[in-house]
Design an enzyme around this catalytic site. Sequence first.
Site, mmCIF file in Angstrom:
data_model
loop_
_atom_site.group_PDB
_atom_site.id
_atom_site.type_symbol
_atom_site.label_atom_id
_atom_site.label_comp_id
_atom_site.label_asym_id
_atom_site.label_seq_id
_atom_site.Cartn_x
_atom_site.Cartn_y
_atom_site.Cartn_z
ATOM 1 N N ASP A 59 23.170 -18.474 24.612
ATOM 2 C CA ASP A 59 22.877 -17.792 25.868
ATOM 3 C C ASP A 59 23.435 -18.641 27.013
ATOM 4 O O ASP A 59 23.836 -19.785 26.822
ATOM 5 C CB ASP A 59 21.386 -17.516 26.020
ATOM 6 C CG ASP A 59 20.535 -18.763 26.012
ATOM 7 O OD1 ASP A 59 21.091 -19.864 26.060
ATOM 8 O OD2 ASP A 59 19.309 -18.633 25.954
ATOM 9 N N HIS A 76 8.121 -18.488 6.435
ATOM 10 C CA HIS A 76 7.584 -17.156 6.111
ATOM 11 C C HIS A 76 7.890 -16.143 7.217
ATOM 12 O O HIS A 76 8.348 -15.027 6.942
ATOM 13 C CB HIS A 76 6.073 -17.220 5.865
ATOM 14 C CG HIS A 76 5.455 -15.858 5.808
ATOM 15 N ND1 HIS A 76 5.513 -15.058 4.685
ATOM 16 C CD2 HIS A 76 4.836 -15.125 6.768
ATOM 17 C CE1 HIS A 76 4.935 -13.893 4.951
ATOM 18 N NE2 HIS A 76 4.518 -13.910 6.199
ATOM 19 N N CYS A 83 5.326 -17.986 0.148
ATOM 20 C CA CYS A 83 4.356 -17.138 -0.548
ATOM 21 C C CYS A 83 4.413 -17.302 -2.063
ATOM 22 O O CYS A 83 3.416 -17.083 -2.755
ATOM 23 C CB CYS A 83 4.565 -15.679 -0.145
ATOM 24 S SG CYS A 83 4.088 -15.364 1.579
ATOM 25 N N CYS A 120 4.971 -10.492 -0.361
ATOM 26 C CA CYS A 120 6.143 -11.239 0.087
ATOM 27 C C CYS A 120 6.640 -12.165 -1.021
ATOM 28 O O CYS A 120 5.840 -12.785 -1.722
ATOM 29 C CB CYS A 120 5.784 -12.058 1.341
ATOM 30 S SG CYS A 120 7.148 -13.055 1.983
ATOM 31 N N ASP A 158 17.038 -11.260 19.353
ATOM 32 C CA ASP A 158 16.640 -12.661 19.152
ATOM 33 C C ASP A 158 15.307 -12.878 19.841
ATOM 34 O O ASP A 158 14.967 -12.172 20.799
ATOM 35 C CB ASP A 158 17.672 -13.625 19.764
ATOM 36 C CG ASP A 158 17.429 -13.810 21.256
ATOM 37 O OD1 ASP A 158 16.844 -14.837 21.643
ATOM 38 O OD2 ASP A 158 17.781 -12.905 22.041
ATOM 39 N N CYS A 217 8.889 -14.731 -0.404
ATOM 40 C CA CYS A 217 9.540 -15.898 0.197
ATOM 41 C C CYS A 217 9.065 -17.190 -0.487
ATOM 42 O O CYS A 217 8.082 -17.196 -1.230
ATOM 43 C CB CYS A 217 9.281 -15.965 1.704
ATOM 44 S SG CYS A 217 7.657 -16.617 2.180
#
Length: 378
Positions: A93, A336, A310, A305, A267, A307
């Site tokens: 940015d 996560h 998890c 989940c 974002d 991931c």
Amino acid sequence: MAITYEFIKECKQTGARLGKVHTPHGSFDTPVFMPVGTLATVKTMSPEEIKELGANIILSNTYHLWLRPGEDIIEEAGGLHKFMNWDGSILTDSGGFQVFSLSDMREITEEGVHFRHHLSGEKLFLSPEKATNIQNSLGSDIMMAFDECPPYPAEHEYMKKSVERTSRWAERCLQAHTRPNDQGLFGIVQGGEFEDLRKQSAKDLISLDFPGYAIGGLSVGEPKDVMNRVLDFTAPLLPKNKPRYLMGVGSPDSLIDGAIRGIDMFDCVLPTRIARNGTCMTSIGRLVVRNAKYARDYRPIDEHCDCYTCKNYTRAYIRHLVKANETFGFRLTTYHNLYFLVKLMGQVREAIKNDCLGDFREEFFEQYGFNKPNAKNF
């Protein structure tokens, strides 16, 4: 051209866009959520972990990297990609939002903005040329034009002058841009909640033929229905053959609603920031793992989940780490939350492919509890 957009299809049910953005450091599918790595790092995460959870583009902050370590050091190191060991795409940015958030320490002039360092109090100056030069030194794939981001709410007259200044600054950014073959510079459409000013801003910027366009000045305190209304009349103003980026938005409901309105890129620091407070995004809503009721809860954060967090750790263990201020706890919740949003955008893309994003939204909002009165949002 450094940045190109490949349109793949439109969802027949909602008009959402499925596409791909091509950059000098690889391509990424859209709609996409970009994790924020303000100081050349996504807080607590390694670049390898960010890639592992499925992200191909991250965002870094021009203002903060200019102040430390300095764009000269990063340029000397071979650019931001080499400096932080990230081989995917990077968006920077312009620093405008950070400067304009220092409302009690800045003065806006036609030339640029005079302000004080948020830590040391030192006098600083940032102009369209300076912001562009810094980003050229950083070597990001996508750069943002230096704009004014007025607060919400703002009077029409002030906003009109602000939009006109942002358009003049955008032209100066393009003139100062020294690496158009390596880096794409996006313009930022401003105008607050005023349709006539958004139209004027879009018209001004489109005439300058940027390779992509952002919608700025949203997610700055306005209600979500106002944001959606502004997107309804702003997104259609933008070229169909170029990426559209909604800045600073990262709550699950707004990602889905933004995609439905034709946005390609998002974002936000939200998933990483709330993770450090022990707040997790799950398939059935918000879960604050530091709460006492999870002290003996040996289930994963989200039972649906897959991931790393998890698959390997329990709520009880993560609660213990977060309560004890152990960095590993913040790493697990951050992993996560980022995985959750990256996977959500994958589901959004799949729903667009199958022309059923409206149905997906309805099911997700019902499951997440967004349709309930007094629903807990982020």
